[in-house]
Design a protein around this motif. Structure first.
Motif, short mmCIF file in Angstrom:
data_model
loop_
_atom_site.label_atom_id
_atom_site.label_comp_id
_atom_site.label_asym_id
_atom_site.label_seq_id
_atom_site.Cartn_x
_atom_site.Cartn_y
_atom_site.Cartn_z
N SER A 46 0.83 -1.22 0.01
CA SER A 46 -0.05 -0.12 0.15
C SER A 46 0.96 1.05 -0.01
O SER A 46 0.57 2.22 -0.82
CB SER A 46 -0.83 0.00 1.27
OG SER A 46 -1.72 1.12 1.33
N LEU A 47 1.87 1.29 0.61
CA LEU A 47 2.82 2.46 0.90
C LEU A 47 3.55 2.68 -0.52
O LEU A 47 3.71 3.68 -1.19
CB LEU A 47 4.18 2.14 2.00
CG LEU A 47 5.03 3.18 2.12
CD1 LEU A 47 4.32 4.78 2.34
CD2 LEU A 47 6.11 2.79 3.07
N GLU A 48 3.93 1.47 -1.05
CA GLU A 48 4.68 1.61 -2.55
C GLU A 48 3.66 2.25 -3.49
O GLU A 48 4.06 3.19 -4.46
CB GLU A 48 5.13 0.28 -2.93
CG GLU A 48 6.50 -0.23 -2.05
CD GLU A 48 6.50 -1.70 -2.42
OE1 GLU A 48 7.31 -2.38 -1.67
OE2 GLU A 48 6.12 -2.23 -3.44
N THR B 262 -6.72 2.51 2.24
CA THR B 262 -5.56 1.90 2.96
C THR B 262 -5.29 0.53 2.60
O THR B 262 -4.14 0.10 2.88
CB THR B 262 -5.89 2.03 4.61
OG1 THR B 262 -7.12 1.28 4.75
CG2 THR B 262 -5.83 3.48 5.22
N SER B 263 -6.31 -0.17 2.05
CA SER B 263 -6.23 -1.36 1.53
C SER B 263 -5.59 -1.40 0.22
O SER B 263 -6.04 -0.71 -0.76
CB SER B 263 -7.44 -2.20 1.39
OG SER B 263 -7.34 -3.28 0.64
N ILE C 60 -13.85 -5.20 1.98
CA ILE C 60 -13.04 -4.08 2.43
C ILE C 60 -12.87 -3.50 1.45
O ILE C 60 -12.98 -2.13 1.70
CB ILE C 60 -11.70 -4.85 2.85
CG1 ILE C 60 -11.88 -5.84 4.22
CG2 ILE C 60 -10.63 -3.77 3.16
CD1 ILE C 60 -10.47 -6.34 4.76
N ALA C 61 -12.58 -3.67 0.11
CA ALA C 61 -12.48 -2.56 -0.92
C ALA C 61 -13.69 -1.84 -1.11
O ALA C 61 -13.67 -0.76 -1.21
CB ALA C 61 -12.16 -3.35 -2.14
#
Length: 334
Positions: free
Chosen positions: A40-42, A153-154, A211-212
């Motif tokens: 997620s960060l990338e 966030t996901s 979740i999405a």
């Protein structure tokens, strides 16, 4: 710390991170459906980079991202200790693009990257082979909002947000086989070298799909839902439905059925075309052939296949035998 010309190519100018309200990302549809795997960060770093691209950028342009600006966009603190490894990992990441008939392209995302520690600054350079899929796109592209995708966030929510963005003018995606869907999300290895994830449909729903859907409906401009398709007794495919929420509207429950979502999309399209007479609206909404023609017309207008700059609503009525109802189309104020 100055940019080292010996380790990376340097642009004569560095653009600033766009404001949230104008942070649109455009990428070729081939990238939207490509197979890639990122954290997620990338993904947040890469999306922020893509929002910086301009059609006048020259090969070798370096893009500077400041972490504090990303924190302002996302509203959350970034773990600086994770940034270095994330930037380093991005250099090794790639898109796997299916070009049809057994042909494919595997292209790296970045040509170079530099992380300037203690300053929260990242310098990135797009891979030359990737530029045609990102720069000065005229057609066959997907557009979506930087602010929206950063709100998620996901990593699966981010990926599905990309997919539904490609189909937002149609209102529903194509039907994806589970194999293709999982390939795109890197949940299944086409070569079979790695174990498939979430083989049970209940696990796929719980850990990926639901979740999405929840995150996208709460934090983006879309309301989406999905429908699983069976072949025999087992689920084999999936289709997503997408409706764009108007800013003034209250959020629509994510349990919206596909039929209700389709009808809401048709009403929104008629409002956009300024076709507002209740009798005419009811006639169009209750006639399946007119609904299909409405969706096709809106898509062609938005993609430039039909030119209608002054009165697209009137053109739609004329094209489909409703020209006598011109009085029912609101005219723009002069």
């Amino acid at each position: 710390m100055p940019i080292k010309s010996g380790s990376i190519r340097v642009s004569s100018s560095v653009t600033k991170l766009p404001q949230p309200s104008s942070g649109e990302i455009r990428q070729h549809n081939a990238l939207t459906t490509a197979r890639y795997d990122m954290t997620s960060l990338e993904m947040d770093i890469m999306f922020a980079l893509l929002s910086r691209l301009n059609k006048n950028d020259k090969p070798g342009t370096m893009y500077r991202l400041r972490v504090h600006e990303l924190e302002q966009l996302t509203g959350r603190e970034w773990n600086y200790s994770r940034l270095g490894p994330a930037v380093e990992a991005l250099v090794g990441r790639s898109y796997h693009i299916d070009e049809g008939e057994g042909s494919w392209l595997k292209v790296g995302m970045l040509a170079s990257a530099e992380y300037i520690n203690h300053h929260g600054v990242i310098e990135l350079e797009i891979s030359e082979k990737l530029r045609p899929y990102l720069i000065d796109l005229k057609s066959n592209f997907t557009s979506f909002q930087l602010q929206a995708v950063l709100n998620l966030t996901s990593k699966y929510a981010k990926r599905i947000y990309e997919l539904v963005s490609q189909w937002k003018d149609i209102g529903e995606t194509k039907i994806y086989s589970f194999d293709n869907f999982k390939y795109m999300l890197s949940l299944k290895d086409p070569a079979g070298k790695e174990a498939e994830q979430y083989t049970q449909i209940s696990h796929l729903r719980k850990n990926v799909l639901d979740i999405a859907v929840k995150q996208i409906n709460e934090h983006t401009e879309f309301t989406i839902s999905y429908k699983l398709g069976k072949v025999g007794r087992s689920y084999q495919n999936i289709r997503f439905y997408v409706v764009k929420q108007e800013p003034e509207q209250l959020p629509i429950p994510f349990e919206l059925s596909p039929d209700d979502a389709r009808m809401l999309r048709a009403r929104n399209n008629l409002e956009d075309l300024e076709i507002i007479d209740p009798t005419l609206v009811k006639h169009i909404l209750s006639t399946e052939k007119l609904l299909e023609k409405l969706f096709a017309f809106v898509y062609k207008v938005k993609t430039g296949k039909i030119k209608a700059t002054s009165n697209p609503g009137g053109l739609f009525l004329k094209m489909h035998g409703l020209a006598g109802q011109k009085k029912h189309v609101s005219q723009p104020e002069r």
